[in-house]
Motif scaffolding. Structure first.
Motif, PDB file in Angstrom:
ATOM      1  N   GLY A  82      18.888  47.386  32.746  1.00 23.75           N
ATOM      2  CA  GLY A  82      19.242  46.122  32.072  1.00 23.75           C
ATOM      3  C   GLY A  82      20.449  46.310  31.180  1.00 23.75           C
ATOM      4  N   ALA A  83      20.477  47.423  30.448  1.00 21.65           N
ATOM      5  CA  ALA A  83      21.570  47.684  29.508  1.00 21.65           C
ATOM      6  C   ALA A  83      22.888  47.976  30.237  1.00 21.65           C
ATOM      7  N   VAL A  84      22.815  48.629  31.386  1.00 18.97           N
ATOM      8  CA  VAL A  84      24.039  48.864  32.180  1.00 18.97           C
ATOM      9  C   VAL A  84      24.641  47.513  32.560  1.00 18.97           C
ATOM     10  N   ASN A  85      23.765  46.587  32.961  1.00 16.43           N
ATOM     11  CA  ASN A  85      24.242  45.248  33.309  1.00 16.43           C
ATOM     12  C   ASN A  85      24.903  44.584  32.097  1.00 16.43           C
ATOM     13  N   VAL A  86      24.255  44.701  30.941  1.00 16.94           N
ATOM     14  CA  VAL A  86      24.800  44.089  29.716  1.00 16.94           C
ATOM     15  C   VAL A  86      26.161  44.685  29.378  1.00 16.94           C
ATOM     16  N   VAL A  87      26.202  45.987  29.220  1.00 19.27           N
ATOM     17  CA  VAL A  87      27.425  46.622  28.699  1.00 19.27           C
ATOM     18  C   VAL A  87      28.584  46.464  29.683  1.00 19.27           C
ATOM     19  N   SER A  88      28.285  46.544  30.984  1.00 18.42           N
ATOM     20  CA  SER A  88      29.402  46.434  31.931  1.00 18.42           C
ATOM     21  C   SER A  88      29.966  45.017  31.964  1.00 18.42           C
ATOM     22  N   ARG A  89      29.203  44.030  31.497  1.00 16.70           N
ATOM     23  CA  ARG A  89      29.713  42.652  31.479  1.00 16.70           C
ATOM     24  C   ARG A  89      30.418  42.291  30.165  1.00 16.70           C
ATOM     25  N   LEU A  90      30.374  43.195  29.207  1.00 13.13           N
ATOM     26  CA  LEU A  90      31.062  42.927  27.925  1.00 13.13           C
ATOM     27  C   LEU A  90      32.537  43.322  28.036  1.00 13.13           C
ATOM     28  N   THR A  91      33.225  42.623  28.912  1.00 18.73           N
ATOM     29  CA  THR A  91      34.646  42.908  29.155  1.00 18.73           C
ATOM     30  C   THR A  91      35.498  42.259  28.057  1.00 18.73           C
ATOM     31  N   ASP A  92      36.774  42.623  28.021  1.00 18.24           N
ATOM     32  CA  ASP A  92      37.689  42.007  27.041  1.00 18.24           C
ATOM     33  C   ASP A  92      37.713  40.489  27.200  1.00 18.24           C
ATOM     34  N   GLU A  93      37.692  40.063  28.457  1.00 16.95           N
ATOM     35  CA  GLU A  93      37.743  38.626  28.738  1.00 16.95           C
ATOM     36  C   GLU A  93      36.489  37.928  28.196  1.00 16.95           C
ATOM     37  N   PHE A  94      35.333  38.551  28.427  1.00 11.74           N
ATOM     38  CA  PHE A  94      34.074  37.979  27.936  1.00 11.74           C
ATOM     39  C   PHE A  94      34.080  37.922  26.407  1.00 11.74           C
ATOM     40  N   LEU A  95      34.571  38.998  25.782  1.00  9.27           N
ATOM     41  CA  LEU A  95      34.579  39.049  24.313  1.00  9.27           C
ATOM     42  C   LEU A  95      35.523  37.988  23.718  1.00  9.27           C
ATOM     43  N   LEU A  96      36.607  37.715  24.444  1.00 14.20           N
ATOM     44  CA  LEU A  96      37.515  36.647  23.996  1.00 14.20           C
ATOM     45  C   LEU A  96      36.811  35.292  24.022  1.00 14.20           C
ATOM     46  N   GLU A  97      36.001  35.099  25.074  1.00 15.26           N
ATOM     47  CA  GLU A  97      35.229  33.845  25.162  1.00 15.26           C
ATOM     48  C   GLU A  97      34.251  33.741  23.999  1.00 15.26           C
ATOM     49  N   VAL A  98      33.631  34.857  23.646  1.00 15.01           N
ATOM     50  CA  VAL A  98      32.696  34.866  22.511  1.00 15.01           C
ATOM     51  C   VAL A  98      33.434  34.440  21.251  1.00 15.01           C
ATOM     52  N   GLN A  99      34.622  34.995  21.066  1.00 12.95           N
ATOM     53  CA  GLN A  99      35.409  34.655  19.880  1.00 12.95           C
ATOM     54  C   GLN A  99      35.761  33.174  19.867  1.00 12.95           C
ATOM     55  N   GLY A 100      36.085  32.645  21.044  1.00 17.12           N
ATOM     56  CA  GLY A 100      36.411  31.219  21.168  1.00 17.12           C
ATOM     57  C   GLY A 100      35.212  30.347  20.793  1.00 17.12           C
ATOM     58  N   LYS A 101      34.025  30.740  21.270  1.00 18.44           N
ATOM     59  CA  LYS A 101      32.810  29.971  20.957  1.00 18.44           C
ATOM     60  C   LYS A 101      32.520  30.056  19.455  1.00 18.44           C
ATOM     61  N   ALA A 102      32.736  31.246  18.909  1.00 13.16           N
ATOM     62  CA  ALA A 102      32.488  31.438  17.475  1.00 13.16           C
ATOM     63  C   ALA A 102      33.427  30.541  16.666  1.00 13.16           C
TER      64      ALA A 102
END
Ligand SMILES: Cc1ncc(COP(=O)(O)O)c(C=O)c1O
Length: 387
Positions: free
Chosen positions: A290-310
């Motif tokens: 489960g954690a491999v799935n989580v961490v591998s999906r925390l890409t720069d692009e995904f993190l930028l989206e998080v920042q946008g939502k925040a």
């Protein structure tokens, strides 16, 4: 079972440690949960910052189920591919050298504290075992991590505590006073979650790093709540430009399964050796998958989206009547409110929104995959309640 049956059973048999809200969930999708009453609830809590991809995420579920169909547990007598892959992934992404796997945040911190004491004892001998934490911190419920938790309310009843733990205010004057010659490590949460979602002042954190480096005091960053993309970076310490010696994380790491990790950087890479530490379930293959799935999906692009939502949520929240302050970093949001935070959470629940509290603040830590529709629905409920 309907809700009243679950409630009755729980009240009769379950330890009385939790003051539950009157609701139980049967399923849902992403940041929308379904209660036993069939009602939908927008989730601004994510199982306390844990369900990174909300509930029922197809890709995460597939990764977990695939591993469940192979082997669910092997013990630490043997190698396990998901564990090795997760260790590599975490090291590659963070720059850490090695990882120890635990089952929770508290256990990850226990590991960090033990490693810090051993590092110091091997290098400097006995008498340099003090761990310094900050006032207002929260590091877990085991006796060592509870001792290191800098909030008196948690200490009641449970002494005597682990010796050689000190508490400092988040300023260098007080830190210098407490972190004396006997100190082997300072532990910080860059964003203190449980005590109100307060981000530490930048100046303090950078000065603390320099202070620790000068004295060979290990700097431990507790990223149990703030890690795994929560603040728009993989770990919150990255916002501060510091290089900790040990990083601990848990909660979001497993995407909803119990796992903790203690990341060792250069100085601490080889401290723990065979027999020094361990855990029966630590590195469990299903949790690691489960954690491999989580961490591998925390890409720069995904993190930028998080920042946008925040940014989106924070801008809206700042304009709400009844909000005095918006604190924290990224999607780890604290709300200073004019009403009682617990009453706000109870009223939100009645109207179909789950929020958390942190002392007198409302705490918002939604799934990082929360959609705009879900954000808007939740925010409109919150706006009404806060008025
Ligand atoms: C910063 C921090 N450290 C440690 C812990 C303890 O984690 P766990 O409950 O997984 O033991 C928590 C839990 O809320 C936390 O927020």
């Amino acid at each position: 079972m309907d809700f009243s049956q679950i409630e009755q059973l729980d009240k009769r048999y379950h330890a009385e440690t939790y003051a539950y809200f009157p609701v139980a969930f049967t399923g849902g999708k992403n940041a929308t949960l379904i209660g036993t009453d069939g009602k939908e609830y927008i989730d601004f809590g994510a199982g306390i910052a844990t369900n990174i991809f909300g509930v029922n995420d197809e890709s995460w579920k597939a990764a977990v189920i695939e591993q469940l169909g192979r082997v669910q547990h092997v013990s630490n007598y043997y190698y396990a591919e998901p564990q090795s892959r997760l260790a590599e992934l975490l090291c590659t992404k963070s720059g850490a050298k090695r990882v120890f796997f635990a089952n929770s945040g508290a256990e990850a911190n226990e590991c960090a504290f033990k490693a810090a004491r051993k590092y110091s004892a091997m290098k400097y001998g006995e008498g340099r075992a003090k761990i310094v934490s900050l006032k207002g911190s929260f590091h877990g419920r085991t006796l060592f991590t509870l001792t290191a938790t800098g909030q008196d309310a948690f200490h009641r009843w449970f002494g005597p505590f682990v010796p050689e733990v000190g508490y400092a205010e988040a300023n260098m004057e007080d830190l210098r006073r407490v972190a004396d010659q006997k100190t082997c490590a300072v532990v910080i949460e860059c964003v203190q979650g449980e005590s109100g979602v307060n981000a530490l002042p930048r100046q303090f954190v950078t000065a603390l790093e320099a202070f620790c480096k000068e004295r060979d005091i290990l700097l431990i960053c507790d990223e149990v709540q703030s890690g795994n993309g929560r603040t728009g970076k993989l770990y919150a310490y990255e916002h501060y430009g510091i290089s900790p010696d040990i990083v601990t994380t848990a909660k979001g790491l497993g995407g909803g399964l119990p796992i903790g990790a203690c990341l060792f950087f250069e100085k601490t890479e080889h401290v723990l050796q065979a027999g020094d530490h361990g855990s029966t379930f630590g590195g469990n293959p299903v949790c690691c998958a489960g954690a491999v799935n989580v961490v591998s999906r925390l890409t720069d692009e995904f993190l930028l989206e998080v920042q946008g939502k925040a940014d989106y949520m924070r801008a809206k929240l700042k304009g709400f009547d009844g909000v005095t302050q918006v604190t924290g970093l990224g999607l780890m949001i604290g709300l200073g409110v004019k009403k009682n935070s617990k009453e706000i959470a109870a009223e939100c629940l009645k109207r179909g929104l789950l929020v958390l509290t942190a002392h007198e603040r409302v705490r918002i830590v939604p799934p990082l995959t929360i959609t705009k529709t879900e954000m808007d629905e939740g925010l409109s409920i919150l706006k009404e309640v806060l008025k």
